[in-house]
Design a protein around this motif. Structure first.
Motif, PDB file in Angstrom:
ATOM      1  N   PRO A   1       5.263  -0.785  -1.502  1.00  0.00           N
ATOM      2  CA  PRO A   1       3.883  -1.010  -1.048  1.00  0.00           C
ATOM      3  C   PRO A   1       3.117   0.298  -0.913  1.00  0.00           C
ATOM      4  N   GLN A   2       1.806   0.183  -0.763  1.00  0.00           N
ATOM      5  CA  GLN A   2       0.885   1.319  -0.637  1.00  0.00           C
ATOM      6  C   GLN A   2       1.068   2.307  -1.787  1.00  0.00           C
ATOM      7  N   PHE A   3       1.146   1.779  -2.992  1.00  0.00           N
ATOM      8  CA  PHE A   3       1.299   2.623  -4.175  1.00  0.00           C
ATOM      9  C   PHE A   3      -0.090   3.041  -4.661  1.00  0.00           C
ATOM     10  N   LEU A   4      -0.441   4.290  -4.435  1.00  0.00           N
ATOM     11  CA  LEU A   4      -1.733   4.896  -4.797  1.00  0.00           C
ATOM     12  C   LEU A   4      -2.888   4.364  -3.966  1.00  0.00           C
ATOM     13  N   GLU A   5      -2.862   3.104  -3.585  1.00  0.00           N
ATOM     14  CA  GLU A   5      -3.895   2.519  -2.729  1.00  0.00           C
ATOM     15  C   GLU A   5      -3.241   1.709  -1.622  1.00  0.00           C
ATOM     16  N   ARG A   6      -3.988   1.467  -0.540  1.00  0.00           N
ATOM     17  CA  ARG A   6      -3.421   0.811   0.632  1.00  0.00           C
ATOM     18  C   ARG A   6      -2.838  -0.554   0.324  1.00  0.00           C
ATOM     19  N   THR A   7      -3.543  -1.379  -0.443  1.00  0.00           N
ATOM     20  CA  THR A   7      -3.120  -2.756  -0.671  1.00  0.00           C
ATOM     21  C   THR A   7      -2.433  -2.958  -2.016  1.00  0.00           C
ATOM     22  N   GLN A   8      -2.116  -1.880  -2.696  1.00  0.00           N
ATOM     23  CA  GLN A   8      -1.530  -1.986  -4.027  1.00  0.00           C
ATOM     24  C   GLN A   8      -0.046  -1.660  -3.977  1.00  0.00           C
ATOM     25  N   SER A   9       0.761  -2.412  -4.752  1.00  0.00           N
ATOM     26  CA  SER A   9       2.209  -2.206  -4.764  1.00  0.00           C
ATOM     27  C   SER A   9       2.690  -1.950  -6.180  1.00  0.00           C
ATOM     28  N   PHE A  10       3.690  -1.091  -6.271  1.00  0.00           N
ATOM     29  CA  PHE A  10       4.408  -0.895  -7.528  1.00  0.00           C
ATOM     30  C   PHE A  10       5.555  -1.903  -7.562  1.00  0.00           C
ATOM     31  N   VAL A  11       5.697  -2.634  -8.687  1.00  0.00           N
ATOM     32  CA  VAL A  11       6.748  -3.644  -8.796  1.00  0.00           C
ATOM     33  C   VAL A  11       7.517  -3.430 -10.091  1.00  0.00           C
ATOM     34  N   ALA A  12       8.797  -3.714 -10.019  1.00  0.00           N
ATOM     35  CA  ALA A  12       9.663  -3.649 -11.199  1.00  0.00           C
ATOM     36  C   ALA A  12      10.762  -4.681 -11.023  1.00  0.00           C
ATOM     37  N   ASP A  13      11.121  -5.325 -12.112  1.00  0.00           N
ATOM     38  CA  ASP A  13      12.227  -6.278 -12.038  1.00  0.00           C
ATOM     39  C   ASP A  13      12.930  -6.354 -13.387  1.00  0.00           C
TER      40      ASP A  13
END
Length: 645
Positions: A380-392
């Motif tokens: 969570p908080q990837f570059l922006e407060r409400t943005q998340s980095f995801v990988a699967d």
């Protein structure tokens, strides 16, 4: 030494004891209490809340199982009730209510007392009470009978004309001024008061708190209520409400202090704040921050509050108090269907891998059709407060009627909310498949692509929704990375709607739909696992897994380039833990991306639900309505956790 006493409040009356001259308990006094009934008359039966409130405060009602030893004792209970009833009438807008009562023997036995108000007892009653209270325990019963005659206590209530709200005035004290004025229409709407409504206590009291909220929304975080006064106009039968407020100084958001953090980085927790630096205080921003922290699944409790006075810079500090939850968990589940056989899944999850809410989940799924392992990661908080980095990523061995072989797929992207209840996921994907199918023998595919998903979800429960809507659009273009010239785009749209037809959500109408199309390649040029299939517990119950749609000469599924599914359920919760669910579902798969017709195969069934703390346990039995000879079984049944959709 205890003496006999007829008083309602005396110890002897409460415990039923009397004392003879030699100190022994008089047995006759145990029979000297007088049973009674209570009636309230004169009130419109539609005033159900008022009647319930009167019953709730009545001493005579509350102590009815402990009757008094005399009529005088019952009269004192009635007199006590009159004052309580008057307070209830005023709180319901009846400021001129009149209350009298009378006490008489049941079924017209004896002479009924004349109605009287509590503050005007008759002289006969007073002399009678004195006589009764002067009797010994032995004299408590009349010589004619061994049992006292039951009494009836009747309250006669004339509520009068209800008072209405005529005006709402505000007196607000600011640091540099005092403003007195009438509330605006907008303020009345926010305080949920209306000119002309009945002047009941609850909305008036709540209106005061709403008034404080209005000041806080205007940037005064320390606003509080002062002394409230209500003025009645007896001639016009109206009241005027005068609210007083102390606004305190205006403020901007200041420094953030985090308390209670142990494993989670305090700076990461503070990073959840939804306001910009130097932004004027607004309680909505505080609520948003608290909600987002609570939804992170890192804490058992979250409190976000302003703390301390406004400093010289016009800023007010903010405190975030958290109680962390356990960061690791394991879980699993089982399911079974006649077509798919038994299945099991398990996972391990860490929700704070590196101290800033990073979530890693490892899982495995095993069934007769698929066996695989999976991994997913979210920061969570990837570059922006409400943005998340995801990988699967996921690796599977497949053994279905449609295809057999291995598949590996991976995705890397970002996830972020857009608007209320809306979110999106966008990123790149890489996939490998080595499958043998009916019309794609021994073919390997290396694919790269993009994935874009738009979601809407305002349902009230992820496993057992009773209201709201779910909606998802998925657009995924792919291209081949080897000599195989494979380029296509898959587009799918799925949604479901839930409508409770009762207030408690015990009866719910649920509907779902799914459609999709593949553009760019013929069916035979597509990897078998990228085609559309239908049938089974997750799509059309009553048909075997993947068996709805085109079949080859051996009745194995070929898949298609388009799909359409519909489903309807009526969910009835008949007890706290059991429910029944009749349902009907239909759908089909088509070889072309634009099918020439949309004939559907239909199935119907009945489900049973056992409701648990984590969600309903589902048992469904379904039969194919459009049964195909030598293809479809007479029925299918399914067992799993959670609703079908």
């Amino acid at each position: 030494m205890l003496t006999a006493c007829a008083s309602d409040d005396g110890l002897g009356d409460m415990l039923g004891f009397g004392t003879e001259a030699n100190g022994s308990v008089a047995q006759n006094d145990l029979r000297s209490t007088i049973p009674y009934d209570v009636e309230i008359t004169g009130i419109d039966p539609q005033e159900e809340k008022l009647i319930a409130a009167l019953d709730g405060v009545s001493t005579a009602r509350r102590l009815q199982s402990r009757p008094t030893a005399s009529r005088a004792g019952l009269q004192r209970r009635a007199e006590d009730d009159v004052e309580r009833f008057q307070a209830v009438l005023r709180s319901n807008g009846f400021y001129d209510g009149q209350i009298t009562f009378d006490i008489h023997e049941q079924e017209n036995a004896g002479t009924s007392d004349a109605p009287r108000s509590a503050d005007e007892p008759s002289e006969d009653d007073e002399s009678q009470d004195d006589a009764i209270e002067g009797q010994s325990a032995e004299d408590g019963l009349t010589p004619e009978t061994d049992q006292p005659k039951p009494l009836v206590l009747t309250y006669n209530i004339d509520v009068g004309t209800p008072y209405l709200i005529e005006a709402v005035n505000l007196v607000t004290t600011y640091p540099d001024k005092v403003i007195e004025r009438t509330a605006t229409d907008q303020e009345l709407e926010k305080t949920r008061l209306q000119i002309g409504q009945r002047a009941t206590a609850e909305p008036i009291i709540l209106g005061e708190q709403y008034g404080v909220d209005i000041l806080r929304e205007r940037g005064y975080p320390l606003a509080k209520a002062g002394k409230r006064t209500v003025t009645a106009n007896t001639a016009k039968k109206t009241i005027t409400i005068n609210y007083a407020f102390e606004a305190g100084p205006p403020a901007k958001f200041g420094d953030i202090t985090v308390n209670g953090a142990k494993e989670v980085d305090p700076d990461f927790i503070a990073g959840y704040h939804s306001w910009e630096q130097g932004e004027q205080y607004h309680p909505d921003q505080v609520r948003t921050t608290r909600r987002d922290l609570a939804q992170s699944n890192l804490f058992d409790s979250v409190i976000v509050k302003v703390a301390g006075p406004v400093n010289d810079n016009g800023e007010i500090p903010v405190e975030i108090d958290v109680v962390e939850r356990k960061m690791r968990s394991v879980g699993g589940g089982v399911d079974f269907s006649t077509a798919d056989g038994p299945g099991a899944s398990a996972f391990w999850e860490h929700r704070n891998l590196f101290g800033a809410g990073e979530k890693l989940r490892l899982g495995t799924d095993v069934s007769s059709l698929e066996q695989g392992v999976s991994a997913s990661f979210k920061k969570p908080q990837f570059l922006e407060r409400t943005q998340s980095f995801v990988a699967d990523g996921e690796a599977k061995n497949n053994d279905t009627d449609a295809y057999q072989g291995e598949t590996v797929d991976s995705f890397v992207g970002i996830e972020r909310p857009l608007w209320e209840n809306w979110s999106t996921t966008f990123g790149v994907t890489a996939e490998y498949s080595d499958l043998t199918g009916s019309d794609s023998p021994n073919e390997e595919f290396y694919l790269a692509g993009l994935r874009g998903i738009l979601r809407h979800d305002n349902t009230d429960n992820p496993l057992d929704p009773t209201k709201g809507t779910r909606f998802e659009i998925n657009v995924s273009p792919y291209m081949g990375l080897t000599d195989t010239d494979t380029n296509f785009t898959s587009v799918s749209l799925a949604g479901s709607q839930y409508l409770a037809i009762d207030e408690d959500g015990d009866y719910v109408m649920a509907a779902r739909a799914r459609t999709g199309t593949i553009i760019g390649e013929d069916r035979g040029s597509l990897p078998s696992n990228k085609r559309y299939y239908s049938g089974g517990g997750g799509s059309i119950r009553g048909y075997e897994y993947q068996k709805v749609g085109p079949l080859d000469d051996e009745d194995d599924p070929l898949g298609g380039r388009a799909v359409l599914e519909l489903g309807f359920e009526f969910r009835a919760r008949v007890t706290e833990s059991l429910g029944i669910v009749p349902f009907v579902e239909g759908g089909n798969v088509y070889a072309r991306s634009e099918p020439e017709d949309i004939d559907l195969l239909w199935a119907a069934g009945l489900g049973f639900r056992y409701y648990t703390a984590v969600g309903p346990l589902r048992f469904d039995v379904a039969v194919p309505i459009d049964k195909r000879e030598n293809v479809d079984d007479d029925y299918q049944f399914y067992i799993s956790l959670g609703q079908a959709f």
